[in-house]
Design a protein around this motif. Sequence first.
Motif, PDB file in Angstrom:
ATOM      1  N   ARG A  64      30.667  30.095  15.396  1.00  0.00           N
ATOM      2  CA  ARG A  64      30.647  28.698  14.986  1.00  0.00           C
ATOM      3  C   ARG A  64      31.839  27.938  15.540  1.00  0.00           C
ATOM      4  O   ARG A  64      32.829  28.517  15.972  1.00  0.00           O
ATOM      5  CB  ARG A  64      30.656  28.597  13.463  1.00  0.00           C
ATOM      6  CG  ARG A  64      31.954  29.098  12.859  1.00  0.00           C
ATOM      7  CD  ARG A  64      31.926  29.033  11.361  1.00  0.00           C
ATOM      8  NE  ARG A  64      33.138  29.644  10.840  1.00  0.00           N
ATOM      9  CZ  ARG A  64      33.224  30.192   9.656  1.00  0.00           C
ATOM     10  NH1 ARG A  64      32.185  30.223   8.849  1.00  0.00           N
ATOM     11  NH2 ARG A  64      34.344  30.709   9.247  1.00  0.00           N
ATOM     12  N   PHE A  65      31.715  26.613  15.484  1.00  0.00           N
ATOM     13  CA  PHE A  65      32.823  25.702  15.711  1.00  0.00           C
ATOM     14  C   PHE A  65      32.542  24.454  14.893  1.00  0.00           C
ATOM     15  O   PHE A  65      31.454  24.267  14.346  1.00  0.00           O
ATOM     16  CB  PHE A  65      33.028  25.374  17.203  1.00  0.00           C
ATOM     17  CG  PHE A  65      31.960  24.515  17.809  1.00  0.00           C
ATOM     18  CD1 PHE A  65      32.037  23.123  17.775  1.00  0.00           C
ATOM     19  CD2 PHE A  65      30.858  25.087  18.438  1.00  0.00           C
ATOM     20  CE1 PHE A  65      31.048  22.323  18.336  1.00  0.00           C
ATOM     21  CE2 PHE A  65      29.866  24.296  19.011  1.00  0.00           C
ATOM     22  CZ  PHE A  65      29.960  22.916  18.956  1.00  0.00           C
ATOM     23  N   TYR A  66      33.531  23.587  14.804  1.00  0.00           N
ATOM     24  CA  TYR A  66      33.418  22.345  14.047  1.00  0.00           C
ATOM     25  C   TYR A  66      33.819  21.182  14.938  1.00  0.00           C
ATOM     26  O   TYR A  66      34.548  21.348  15.917  1.00  0.00           O
ATOM     27  CB  TYR A  66      34.363  22.354  12.835  1.00  0.00           C
ATOM     28  CG  TYR A  66      34.051  23.412  11.807  1.00  0.00           C
ATOM     29  CD1 TYR A  66      33.371  23.083  10.638  1.00  0.00           C
ATOM     30  CD2 TYR A  66      34.456  24.730  11.984  1.00  0.00           C
ATOM     31  CE1 TYR A  66      33.089  24.043   9.679  1.00  0.00           C
ATOM     32  CE2 TYR A  66      34.168  25.695  11.026  1.00  0.00           C
ATOM     33  CZ  TYR A  66      33.492  25.347   9.884  1.00  0.00           C
ATOM     34  OH  TYR A  66      33.210  26.300   8.938  1.00  0.00           O
ATOM     35  N   PHE A  67      33.365  19.969  14.577  1.00  0.00           N
ATOM     36  CA  PHE A  67      33.845  18.745  15.205  1.00  0.00           C
ATOM     37  C   PHE A  67      33.698  17.611  14.199  1.00  0.00           C
ATOM     38  O   PHE A  67      32.924  17.700  13.249  1.00  0.00           O
ATOM     39  CB  PHE A  67      33.096  18.428  16.508  1.00  0.00           C
ATOM     40  CG  PHE A  67      31.668  17.974  16.327  1.00  0.00           C
ATOM     41  CD1 PHE A  67      31.356  16.622  16.228  1.00  0.00           C
ATOM     42  CD2 PHE A  67      30.637  18.891  16.255  1.00  0.00           C
ATOM     43  CE1 PHE A  67      30.048  16.200  16.069  1.00  0.00           C
ATOM     44  CE2 PHE A  67      29.317  18.484  16.102  1.00  0.00           C
ATOM     45  CZ  PHE A  67      29.027  17.134  15.997  1.00  0.00           C
ATOM     46  N   HIS A  68      34.469  16.551  14.412  1.00  0.00           N
ATOM     47  CA  HIS A  68      34.366  15.333  13.598  1.00  0.00           C
ATOM     48  C   HIS A  68      33.763  14.232  14.465  1.00  0.00           C
ATOM     49  O   HIS A  68      34.141  14.069  15.625  1.00  0.00           O
ATOM     50  CB  HIS A  68      35.753  14.881  13.115  1.00  0.00           C
ATOM     51  CG  HIS A  68      36.325  15.755  12.063  1.00  0.00           C
ATOM     52  ND1 HIS A  68      37.028  16.904  12.350  1.00  0.00           N
ATOM     53  CD2 HIS A  68      36.286  15.665  10.724  1.00  0.00           C
ATOM     54  CE1 HIS A  68      37.413  17.480  11.217  1.00  0.00           C
ATOM     55  NE2 HIS A  68      36.967  16.751  10.211  1.00  0.00           N
ATOM     56  N   ASP A  69      32.849  13.452  13.872  1.00  0.00           N
ATOM     57  CA  ASP A  69      32.303  12.315  14.608  1.00  0.00           C
ATOM     58  C   ASP A  69      33.256  11.129  14.483  1.00  0.00           C
ATOM     59  O   ASP A  69      34.344  11.239  13.901  1.00  0.00           O
ATOM     60  CB  ASP A  69      30.878  11.989  14.161  1.00  0.00           C
ATOM     61  CG  ASP A  69      30.775  11.360  12.777  1.00  0.00           C
ATOM     62  OD1 ASP A  69      31.799  11.028  12.155  1.00  0.00           O
ATOM     63  OD2 ASP A  69      29.627  11.195  12.308  1.00  0.00           O
ATOM     64  N   THR A  70      32.865   9.992  15.008  1.00  0.00           N
ATOM     65  CA  THR A  70      33.758   8.830  15.019  1.00  0.00           C
ATOM     66  C   THR A  70      33.993   8.243  13.631  1.00  0.00           C
ATOM     67  O   THR A  70      34.918   7.460  13.447  1.00  0.00           O
ATOM     68  CB  THR A  70      33.221   7.739  15.961  1.00  0.00           C
ATOM     69  OG1 THR A  70      31.884   7.402  15.556  1.00  0.00           O
ATOM     70  CG2 THR A  70      33.194   8.228  17.408  1.00  0.00           C
ATOM     71  N   ASP A  71      33.166   8.607  12.647  1.00  0.00           N
ATOM     72  CA  ASP A  71      33.380   8.183  11.261  1.00  0.00           C
ATOM     73  C   ASP A  71      34.196   9.200  10.471  1.00  0.00           C
ATOM     74  O   ASP A  71      34.432   9.015   9.277  1.00  0.00           O
ATOM     75  CB  ASP A  71      32.039   7.962  10.549  1.00  0.00           C
ATOM     76  CG  ASP A  71      31.402   6.654  10.949  1.00  0.00           C
ATOM     77  OD1 ASP A  71      32.101   5.617  10.927  1.00  0.00           O
ATOM     78  OD2 ASP A  71      30.207   6.659  11.293  1.00  0.00           O
ATOM     79  N   GLY A  72      34.596  10.291  11.122  1.00  0.00           N
ATOM     80  CA  GLY A  72      35.369  11.316  10.429  1.00  0.00           C
ATOM     81  C   GLY A  72      34.516  12.338   9.708  1.00  0.00           C
ATOM     82  O   GLY A  72      35.043  13.203   9.004  1.00  0.00           O
ATOM     83  N   ILE A  73      33.192  12.274   9.850  1.00  0.00           N
ATOM     84  CA  ILE A  73      32.311  13.273   9.230  1.00  0.00           C
ATOM     85  C   ILE A  73      32.409  14.567  10.027  1.00  0.00           C
ATOM     86  O   ILE A  73      32.305  14.569  11.258  1.00  0.00           O
ATOM     87  CB  ILE A  73      30.861  12.780   9.190  1.00  0.00           C
ATOM     88  CG1 ILE A  73      30.778  11.522   8.308  1.00  0.00           C
ATOM     89  CG2 ILE A  73      29.923  13.865   8.660  1.00  0.00           C
ATOM     90  CD1 ILE A  73      29.442  10.810   8.371  1.00  0.00           C
ATOM     91  N   GLU A  74      32.628  15.665   9.324  1.00  0.00           N
ATOM     92  CA  GLU A  74      32.765  16.954   9.983  1.00  0.00           C
ATOM     93  C   GLU A  74      31.403  17.649  10.055  1.00  0.00           C
ATOM     94  O   GLU A  74      30.647  17.664   9.087  1.00  0.00           O
ATOM     95  CB  GLU A  74      33.758  17.846   9.236  1.00  0.00           C
ATOM     96  CG  GLU A  74      34.024  19.161   9.954  1.00  0.00           C
ATOM     97  CD  GLU A  74      35.098  19.983   9.274  1.00  0.00           C
ATOM     98  OE1 GLU A  74      36.093  20.295   9.941  1.00  0.00           O
ATOM     99  OE2 GLU A  74      34.927  20.309   8.065  1.00  0.00           O
ATOM    100  N   TYR A  75      31.132  18.229  11.214  1.00  0.00           N
ATOM    101  CA  TYR A  75      29.926  19.016  11.446  1.00  0.00           C
ATOM    102  C   TYR A  75      30.344  20.432  11.823  1.00  0.00           C
ATOM    103  O   TYR A  75      31.282  20.632  12.588  1.00  0.00           O
ATOM    104  CB  TYR A  75      29.104  18.432  12.600  1.00  0.00           C
ATOM    105  CG  TYR A  75      28.522  17.084  12.288  1.00  0.00           C
ATOM    106  CD1 TYR A  75      27.224  16.948  11.850  1.00  0.00           C
ATOM    107  CD2 TYR A  75      29.295  15.924  12.420  1.00  0.00           C
ATOM    108  CE1 TYR A  75      26.689  15.707  11.550  1.00  0.00           C
ATOM    109  CE2 TYR A  75      28.762  14.677  12.114  1.00  0.00           C
ATOM    110  CZ  TYR A  75      27.468  14.574  11.685  1.00  0.00           C
ATOM    111  OH  TYR A  75      26.949  13.340  11.374  1.00  0.00           O
ATOM    112  N   GLU A  76      29.631  21.403  11.264  1.00  0.00           N
ATOM    113  CA  GLU A  76      29.771  22.799  11.675  1.00  0.00           C
ATOM    114  C   GLU A  76      28.557  23.100  12.543  1.00  0.00           C
ATOM    115  O   GLU A  76      27.417  22.793  12.169  1.00  0.00           O
ATOM    116  CB  GLU A  76      29.775  23.729  10.481  1.00  0.00           C
ATOM    117  CG  GLU A  76      29.808  25.202  10.857  1.00  0.00           C
ATOM    118  CD  GLU A  76      29.724  26.139   9.662  1.00  0.00           C
ATOM    119  OE1 GLU A  76      29.831  27.345   9.877  1.00  0.00           O
ATOM    120  OE2 GLU A  76      29.534  25.664   8.527  1.00  0.00           O
TER     121      GLU A  76
END
Length: 128
Positions: free
Chosen positions: A111-123
């Motif tokens: 897995r990895f994670y990222f944040h979108d431009t609104d700061g919502i984190e996705y795994e």
Amino acid sequence: MPAMLEHVNMTVTDPEATAAMLGRLFGWGVRWRGAAKNGGHTVHVGTDAQYLALFSGSAGAALVPNHDSYSLRGGLNHVAVVVDDLDAAEARVRAEGLTAHSHADYEPGRRFYFHDTDGIEYEVVSYP
């Protein structure tokens, strides 16, 4: 039959832009778009069975600045998405100008994670 998660409703700055980004990242399509409560706008993006409802309030409605969701009771910590090819998904995330972080191999996947431009984190996770 056990219950199934149908959707999650999240407030974003621009539902159309977020839906387009999620479509590019995960191959999702727009299921519906239209007027929403309090003069807002919503876009449903996902699959036939599951989706994210992306909501934005009326013009001029204040959004709370980014915060640490893990210390906010009732906060959304992250949205997890399963993909077949983790490396290809990460390449698409980077192509969007987003930063992948917290990579890990764990039982039973990667897995990895990222944040979108609104700061919502996705795994983003892949299982063998």
